[in-house]
Scaffold this active site. Sequence first.
Site, PDB file in Angstrom:
ATOM      1  N   SER A   1       9.419  10.131  -5.563  1.00 44.81           N
ATOM      2  CA  SER A   1      10.058   9.375  -6.647  1.00 44.81           C
ATOM      3  C   SER A   1       9.140   8.348  -7.297  1.00 44.81           C
ATOM      4  O   SER A   1       9.307   8.019  -8.472  1.00 44.81           O
ATOM      5  CB  SER A   1      11.321   8.684  -6.120  1.00 44.81           C
ATOM      6  OG  SER A   1      11.069   8.039  -4.904  1.00 44.81           O
TER       7      SER A   1
ATOM      8  N   ASN B   1       4.256  12.627   2.116  1.00 42.85           N
ATOM      9  CA  ASN B   1       3.766  11.412   1.460  1.00 42.85           C
ATOM     10  C   ASN B   1       4.636  10.198   1.761  1.00 42.85           C
ATOM     11  O   ASN B   1       4.153   9.068   1.698  1.00 42.85           O
ATOM     12  CB  ASN B   1       3.710  11.678  -0.051  1.00 42.85           C
ATOM     13  CG  ASN B   1       3.578  10.411  -0.854  1.00 42.85           C
ATOM     14  OD1 ASN B   1       2.490   9.849  -0.969  1.00 42.85           O
ATOM     15  ND2 ASN B   1       4.693   9.924  -1.404  1.00 42.85           N
TER      16      ASN B   1
ATOM     17  N   TYR C   1       1.597   0.244  11.284  1.00 43.86           N
ATOM     18  CA  TYR C   1       1.206   1.194  10.229  1.00 43.86           C
ATOM     19  C   TYR C   1      -0.061   1.961  10.629  1.00 43.86           C
ATOM     20  O   TYR C   1      -0.158   3.175  10.441  1.00 43.86           O
ATOM     21  CB  TYR C   1       0.981   0.383   8.950  1.00 43.86           C
ATOM     22  CG  TYR C   1       0.694   1.155   7.695  1.00 43.86           C
ATOM     23  CD1 TYR C   1       1.714   1.780   6.984  1.00 43.86           C
ATOM     24  CD2 TYR C   1      -0.604   1.221   7.183  1.00 43.86           C
ATOM     25  CE1 TYR C   1       1.439   2.460   5.809  1.00 43.86           C
ATOM     26  CE2 TYR C   1      -0.887   1.895   6.013  1.00 43.86           C
ATOM     27  CZ  TYR C   1       0.137   2.514   5.316  1.00 43.86           C
ATOM     28  OH  TYR C   1      -0.132   3.187   4.150  1.00 43.86           O
TER      29      TYR C   1
ATOM     30  N   ALA D   1       0.894   4.522  13.218  1.00 46.78           N
ATOM     31  CA  ALA D   1       1.629   5.649  12.628  1.00 46.78           C
ATOM     32  C   ALA D   1       0.678   6.594  11.906  1.00 46.78           C
ATOM     33  O   ALA D   1       0.749   7.822  12.064  1.00 46.78           O
ATOM     34  CB  ALA D   1       2.689   5.121  11.652  1.00 46.78           C
TER      35      ALA D   1
HETATM   36  P1  NDP Z   1       5.591   3.481  -2.717  1.00 42.75           P
HETATM   37  O1  NDP Z   1       6.160   2.345  -1.930  1.00 42.75           O
HETATM   38  O2  NDP Z   1       5.193   3.290  -4.128  1.00 42.75           O
HETATM   39  O3  NDP Z   1       6.601   4.723  -2.655  1.00 42.75           O
HETATM   40  C1  NDP Z   1       7.114   5.122  -1.422  1.00 42.75           C
HETATM   41  C2  NDP Z   1       7.817   6.441  -1.591  1.00 42.75           C
HETATM   42  O4  NDP Z   1       8.269   6.887  -0.299  1.00 42.75           O
HETATM   43  C3  NDP Z   1       9.057   6.349  -2.454  1.00 42.75           C
HETATM   44  O5  NDP Z   1       9.167   7.566  -3.166  1.00 42.75           O
HETATM   45  C4  NDP Z   1      10.178   6.212  -1.435  1.00 42.75           C
HETATM   46  O6  NDP Z   1      11.443   6.684  -1.908  1.00 42.75           O
HETATM   47  C5  NDP Z   1       9.660   7.122  -0.347  1.00 42.75           C
HETATM   48  N1  NDP Z   1      10.225   6.854   0.973  1.00 42.75           N
HETATM   49  C6  NDP Z   1      10.097   5.738   1.736  1.00 42.75           C
HETATM   50  N2  NDP Z   1      10.749   5.886   2.896  1.00 42.75           N
HETATM   51  C7  NDP Z   1      11.320   7.122   2.861  1.00 42.75           C
HETATM   52  C8  NDP Z   1      12.146   7.863   3.747  1.00 42.75           C
HETATM   53  N3  NDP Z   1      12.529   7.367   4.944  1.00 42.75           N
HETATM   54  N4  NDP Z   1      12.561   9.098   3.384  1.00 42.75           N
HETATM   55  C9  NDP Z   1      12.192   9.620   2.184  1.00 42.75           C
HETATM   56  N5  NDP Z   1      11.416   8.972   1.311  1.00 42.75           N
HETATM   57  C10 NDP Z   1      10.992   7.741   1.647  1.00 42.75           C
HETATM   58  O7  NDP Z   1       4.363   3.998  -1.820  1.00 42.75           O
HETATM   59  P2  NDP Z   1       2.920   4.549  -2.232  1.00 42.75           P
HETATM   60  O8  NDP Z   1       3.031   5.524  -3.331  1.00 42.75           O
HETATM   61  O9  NDP Z   1       1.999   3.415  -2.329  1.00 42.75           O
HETATM   62  O10 NDP Z   1       2.539   5.308  -0.874  1.00 42.75           O
HETATM   63  C11 NDP Z   1       2.707   6.704  -0.700  1.00 42.75           C
HETATM   64  C12 NDP Z   1       2.025   7.093   0.605  1.00 42.75           C
HETATM   65  O11 NDP Z   1       0.646   6.731   0.544  1.00 42.75           O
HETATM   66  C13 NDP Z   1       2.599   6.364   1.823  1.00 42.75           C
HETATM   67  O12 NDP Z   1       2.612   7.253   2.928  1.00 42.75           O
HETATM   68  C14 NDP Z   1       1.612   5.251   2.057  1.00 42.75           C
HETATM   69  O13 NDP Z   1       1.598   4.852   3.391  1.00 42.75           O
HETATM   70  C15 NDP Z   1       0.312   5.926   1.652  1.00 42.75           C
HETATM   71  N6  NDP Z   1      -0.739   5.003   1.292  1.00 42.75           N
HETATM   72  C16 NDP Z   1      -0.635   4.163   0.215  1.00 42.75           C
HETATM   73  C17 NDP Z   1      -1.661   3.303  -0.106  1.00 42.75           C
HETATM   74  C18 NDP Z   1      -1.627   2.388  -1.280  1.00 42.75           C
HETATM   75  O14 NDP Z   1      -2.574   1.602  -1.443  1.00 42.75           O
HETATM   76  N7  NDP Z   1      -0.610   2.422  -2.108  1.00 42.75           N
HETATM   77  C19 NDP Z   1      -2.889   3.257   0.716  1.00 42.75           C
HETATM   78  C20 NDP Z   1      -2.900   4.181   1.799  1.00 42.75           C
HETATM   79  C21 NDP Z   1      -1.864   5.014   2.067  1.00 42.75           C
HETATM   80  P3  NDP Z   1      12.455   5.731  -2.776  1.00 42.75           P
HETATM   81  O15 NDP Z   1      11.843   5.661  -4.154  1.00 42.75           O
HETATM   82  O16 NDP Z   1      13.756   6.446  -2.735  1.00 42.75           O
HETATM   83  O17 NDP Z   1      12.463   4.402  -2.084  1.00 42.75           O
END
Ligand code: NDP
Length: 242
Positions: free
Chosen positions: A10, A88, A153, A156
């Site tokens: 999303s 993701n 984190y 995980a």
């Molecule tokens: P965001 O916080 O922007 O988005 C998180 C997304 O994960 C949303 O779509 C959210 O859904 C969804 N989500 C969270 N929990 C659940 C759940 N229990 N079930 C289903 N969906 C879930 O995160 P990012 O885009 O920044 O991060 C994406 C991935 O990249 C993550 O795994 C993060 O750990 C990793 N990452 C990010 C970094 C960064 O700098 N941004 C760096 C390194 C890794 P909803 O919209 O419904 O809340």
Amino acid sequence: MKYALVTGGSRGIGRAICVKLAEMGYNVLINYQSNENAANETLALVKEKGIDGETMKFDVSKQDEVEKALNNWYENHTEDIIEVLVNNAGIARDGLFAIMKNEDWHDVLNTSLHGFFYTTRFLAQKMLRKRYGRIINIVSLSGLKGQAGQVNYSAAKAAVIGATKALGQEIAKRNITVNAVAPGFIKTDMTAELPEDELKKLVPMQRFGEVEEVSEIVGFLASEKASYITGEVISVNGGIYT
Ligand code: NDP
């Protein structure tokens, strides 16, 4: 029809991955936890590419929700296959380890690690039968080098890196690849509260990354061109040494 499922599609990195996979011709299943509006915005972007998609609400950390949503989908799509899975969905609950609350530990592990487990186990069974699949896990720099204030984190993400390497070996002979992408600091809601001006000094490229800089490599790993790469972790972090 060939589908790709992106958990947490999303917003942020997941949204960019959905758009990239749509550009590659995949119909995209956009999973989200609660943010229906954001999921629908991603769906509109996917449709702009002339591709079909669906939003799919489930909490990756809950086995019953994951399996119910995917079983429902397969019942309504008897001729279709999900051949790309991008794990993701992830959350951060940062804080000092010595005073970390149980829920901050468990919520982070449940989302990244158990979310990987439930979703991947379900779809790996289907991919094994089809003898083809692409699984890409979004991990983190923190899972590679460890990060103070992020013990939960880091644990995980390191666990998912271990699972990536093991599963990659386990199912390689069936033409299914399992790889991980480890972003550094990427501009999303997750990093919106961080002091970017300070932190970017730690990055050799002196800036935070854009979501598209992550989705490009995910697209490559999801493609048939990446057919001889498995169990690998690819960093996308502007040059931070890991
Ligand atoms: P965001 O916080 O922007 O988005 C998180 C997304 O994960 C949303 O779509 C959210 O859904 C969804 N989500 C969270 N929990 C659940 C759940 N229990 N079930 C289903 N969906 C879930 O995160 P990012 O885009 O920044 O991060 C994406 C991935 O990249 C993550 O795994 C993060 O750990 C990793 N990452 C990010 C970094 C960064 O700098 N941004 C760096 C390194 C890794 P909803 O919209 O419904 O809340």
